[in-house]
Motif scaffolding. Structure first.
Motif, mmCIF file in Angstrom:
data_model
loop_
_atom_site.group_PDB
_atom_site.id
_atom_site.type_symbol
_atom_site.label_atom_id
_atom_site.label_comp_id
_atom_site.label_asym_id
_atom_site.label_seq_id
_atom_site.Cartn_x
_atom_site.Cartn_y
_atom_site.Cartn_z
ATOM 1 N N GLU A 176 0.834 -1.128 -0.087
ATOM 2 C CA GLU A 176 -0.043 -0.151 0.001
ATOM 3 C C GLU A 176 0.893 1.244 -0.047
ATOM 4 N N ASN A 177 1.946 1.359 0.834
ATOM 5 C CA ASN A 177 2.848 2.624 0.889
ATOM 6 C C ASN A 177 3.659 2.771 -0.321
ATOM 7 N N LYS A 178 3.814 1.352 -0.808
ATOM 8 C CA LYS A 178 4.693 1.690 -1.946
ATOM 9 C C LYS A 178 3.719 1.733 -3.405
ATOM 10 N N GLY A 179 2.244 2.093 -3.358
ATOM 11 C CA GLY A 179 1.472 2.126 -4.424
ATOM 12 C C GLY A 179 1.070 1.066 -5.213
ATOM 13 N N TYR A 180 1.538 -0.118 -4.861
ATOM 14 C CA TYR A 180 1.038 -1.408 -5.717
ATOM 15 C C TYR A 180 -0.240 -1.573 -5.725
ATOM 16 N N LYS A 181 -0.908 -1.437 -6.960
ATOM 17 C CA LYS A 181 -2.282 -1.849 -7.071
ATOM 18 C C LYS A 181 -2.634 -3.328 -7.326
ATOM 19 N N ASN A 182 -1.680 -3.939 -8.097
ATOM 20 C CA ASN A 182 -1.905 -5.163 -8.648
ATOM 21 C C ASN A 182 -0.633 -6.118 -8.158
ATOM 22 N N VAL A 183 -1.152 -7.257 -7.653
ATOM 23 C CA VAL A 183 -0.138 -8.130 -7.292
ATOM 24 C C VAL A 183 -0.341 -9.640 -7.645
ATOM 25 N N ILE A 184 0.741 -10.336 -7.545
ATOM 26 C CA ILE A 184 0.514 -11.880 -7.987
ATOM 27 C C ILE A 184 1.063 -12.563 -6.632
ATOM 28 N N PHE A 200 -2.360 -12.397 3.413
ATOM 29 C CA PHE A 200 -1.819 -11.331 2.720
ATOM 30 C C PHE A 200 -3.019 -10.941 1.710
ATOM 31 N N GLU A 201 -3.647 -12.091 1.210
ATOM 32 C CA GLU A 201 -4.631 -11.811 0.352
ATOM 33 C C GLU A 201 -5.807 -10.994 0.879
ATOM 34 N N MET A 202 -6.136 -11.347 1.993
ATOM 35 C CA MET A 202 -7.325 -10.889 3.047
ATOM 36 C C MET A 202 -7.018 -9.283 3.135
ATOM 37 N N ASN A 203 -5.664 -8.965 3.523
ATOM 38 C CA ASN A 203 -5.159 -7.735 3.866
ATOM 39 C C ASN A 203 -5.031 -6.870 2.724
ATOM 40 N N CYS A 204 -4.715 -7.556 1.677
ATOM 41 C CA CYS A 204 -4.720 -6.707 0.075
ATOM 42 C C CYS A 204 -6.158 -6.274 -0.062
ATOM 43 N N ASN A 205 -7.259 -6.992 0.010
ATOM 44 C CA ASN A 205 -8.466 -6.711 -0.319
ATOM 45 C C ASN A 205 -8.933 -5.536 0.567
ATOM 46 N N ILE A 209 -6.129 -3.449 -2.741
ATOM 47 C CA ILE A 209 -5.037 -3.998 -3.737
ATOM 48 C C ILE A 209 -5.524 -5.298 -4.514
ATOM 49 N N SER A 210 -5.468 -5.461 -5.475
ATOM 50 C CA SER A 210 -6.034 -6.629 -6.310
ATOM 51 C C SER A 210 -5.162 -7.655 -6.585
ATOM 52 N N VAL A 211 -5.366 -8.933 -6.366
ATOM 53 C CA VAL A 211 -4.729 -10.000 -6.598
ATOM 54 C C VAL A 211 -5.162 -10.678 -7.888
ATOM 55 N N VAL A 212 -4.209 -10.355 -8.817
ATOM 56 C CA VAL A 212 -4.442 -10.715 -10.282
ATOM 57 C C VAL A 212 -4.008 -12.228 -10.488
ATOM 58 N N PHE A 239 1.034 -6.524 -13.408
ATOM 59 C CA PHE A 239 1.137 -6.280 -12.049
ATOM 60 C C PHE A 239 2.205 -5.479 -11.671
ATOM 61 N N ASP A 240 1.939 -5.006 -10.428
ATOM 62 C CA ASP A 240 3.239 -4.260 -9.723
ATOM 63 C C ASP A 240 4.232 -4.957 -8.777
ATOM 64 N N ALA A 241 3.765 -6.323 -8.367
ATOM 65 C CA ALA A 241 4.695 -6.736 -7.284
ATOM 66 C C ALA A 241 4.451 -8.196 -7.324
ATOM 67 N N ILE A 242 5.299 -9.082 -6.932
ATOM 68 C CA ILE A 242 5.001 -10.360 -6.570
ATOM 69 C C ILE A 242 5.355 -10.742 -5.328
ATOM 70 N N PHE A 243 4.329 -11.367 -4.641
ATOM 71 C CA PHE A 243 4.381 -11.973 -3.242
ATOM 72 C C PHE A 243 4.810 -13.344 -3.326
ATOM 73 N N ILE A 244 5.803 -13.783 -2.425
ATOM 74 C CA ILE A 244 6.341 -15.124 -2.571
ATOM 75 C C ILE A 244 6.238 -15.447 -1.117
#
Length: 393
Positions: A176-184, A200-205, A209-212, A239-244
């Motif tokens: 959120e702070n980095k402005g990532y709107k779409n993540v994998i 992570f997905e619940m908190n993105c929602n 932040i969209s999980v594409v 997408f703006d970022a990848i979460f692993i």
């Protein structure tokens, strides 16, 4: 009925009663492992010793956990923090749940062990915690993050590690702070990986932040499959970022494959990122592009942390890692509870852990009714020049 017959009958009744009562006592002794353990622990304590097991994936996971425990033991002995001798017994859980449960039964077979500090992986900690519960052993989880550990109403389990709900929330804050709107999301399909990715997905929602795309892998997944997945993302999603969510060495392999396939976006993750095995493999081209959330803050101004850090470097000529810190604190808190209790009986130690608070190297320790740690602040980090540094906005 004459007197002889009455006498013989009374003797028979007494004989049967003795047999029944002896059998009852024998059954109580064999069917109550907690009672047997408590008696053995009390006897050992009176003889001047308390015994604690330390279990981790020592061969698979090359952390500095054992060094952290030994450093705590040295401090406890040097400062006379316990009125008895502290004996540590080291066990290797092999890095998988089957071997881990075998190790847990090995630990439980020693009735003098009052507590166990372990295990490194959540999918080992969960089943083993049930074994320890049955045999009346206090479990001190030092690093596993899965929230189910402290949600089973087990009065003998404590955790000094924030859980996946905390980590998932903090990682989404970075996005959120980095402005990532779409993540994998790409996660290891095990207990911890699934739980962390769910959080992570619940908190993105929650943060818009969209999980594409959400995909998983397992411990048998090949590099070719990582490459196929990378190409799928690149060709089909914006997408703006990848979460692993996973563990080493998979994290390192995935990052390498992703970069080799021309994906240059930021990558975010949890505490397994904060591992020297990963940072040593990353080049300076990753500066500012990889983020992690950790319970290890090398910039901490806590005097307890500074003492721990200085002592560790002096003893081992290298910097400590997160597992060293967590294990060090686990033993320090346990020792403090045993000292305050005046006993090593697990249920009595547990009462003290719930009633008192401690301030150790990683911060204050206060436990909830379920045994999870309260009010522990996590640290956001960014990779820079061979290590993760505290993220300053």
């Amino acid at each position: 009925m004459n007197k002889n017959m009455i006498c013989r009958l009374n003797k028979a009744v007494i004989f049967l009663f003795v047999i029944f009562f002896s059998g009852f006592l024998s059954a109580c002794k064999s069917d109550d492992p907690i009672k047997v353990r408590n008696q053995a622990i009390q006897k050992l304590y009176k003889n001047g010793t308390v015994k604690i097991a330390v279990s981790n994936s020592f061969e698979v996971n090359k952390s500095k956990m054992w060094e952290g425990v030994l450093l705590a033991q040295e401090k406890i002995n040097k400062d006379n923090l316990l009125p008895v001798k502290l004996e540590l017994v080291k066990y290797d859980d092999g890095g998988d749940s089957v071997k881990g449960m075998t190790t847990a039964y090995d630990i439980a077979s020693d009735p003098e062990i009052c507590a166990v500090i372990g295990h490194g992986y959540s999918d080992i900690s969960l089943p083993c915690s049930l074994i320890y519960q049955y045999y009346g052993i206090l479990t001190f989880n030092f690093i596993s993050t899965v929230h189910k550990l402290t949600e089973r109403n087990n009065p003998l389990i404590f955790s000094n590690m924030p859980n996946d709900s905390d980590f998932g929330d903090e990682i989404s804050k970075i996005c959120e702070n980095k402005g990532y709107k779409n993540v994998i999301i790409y996660y290891l399909e095990n207990t911890s990986g699934t739980s962390l990715s769910n959080s992570f997905e619940m908190n993105c929602n929650k943060r818009g932040i969209s999980v594409v795309s959400r995909d998983s892998y397992d411990i048998t997944t090949s590099t070719l499959e990582f490459e196929r997945m990378s190409k799928r993302w690149k060709n089909n999603f914006i997408f703006d970022a990848i979460f692993i969510a996973g563990r080493m060495p998979h994290i390192q392999q995935i990052i390498e494959v992703v970069r080799n396939n021309g994906i240059d976006c930021p990558i975010v993750g949890s505490d397994p990122f904060d591992d020297p095995l990963l940072t040593e493999s990353l080049s300076s081209s990753e500066n500012g592009r990889i983020f992690a959330v950790s319970n290890f803050d090398v910039e901490s101004e806590n005097p307890g942390f500074q003492e721990f850090y200085t002592s560790f470097v002096k003893a081992y000529s290298e910097e400590p890692d997160q597992e060293a810190l967590q294990a060090y604190d686990a033993l320090m808190v346990l020792a403090g509870a045993i000292r305050n209790t005046g006993s090593a009986v697990p249920v009595e130690i547990a009462k003290t852990l719930h009633q008192k608070s401690w301030n150790e190297a990683s911060g204050p320790y206060t436990f909830t009714a379920s045994g999870s740690i309260q009010n522990r602040k996590l640290t956001q980090k960014v990779f820079k020049d061979g290590k993760f540094e505290k993220l300053h906005e």
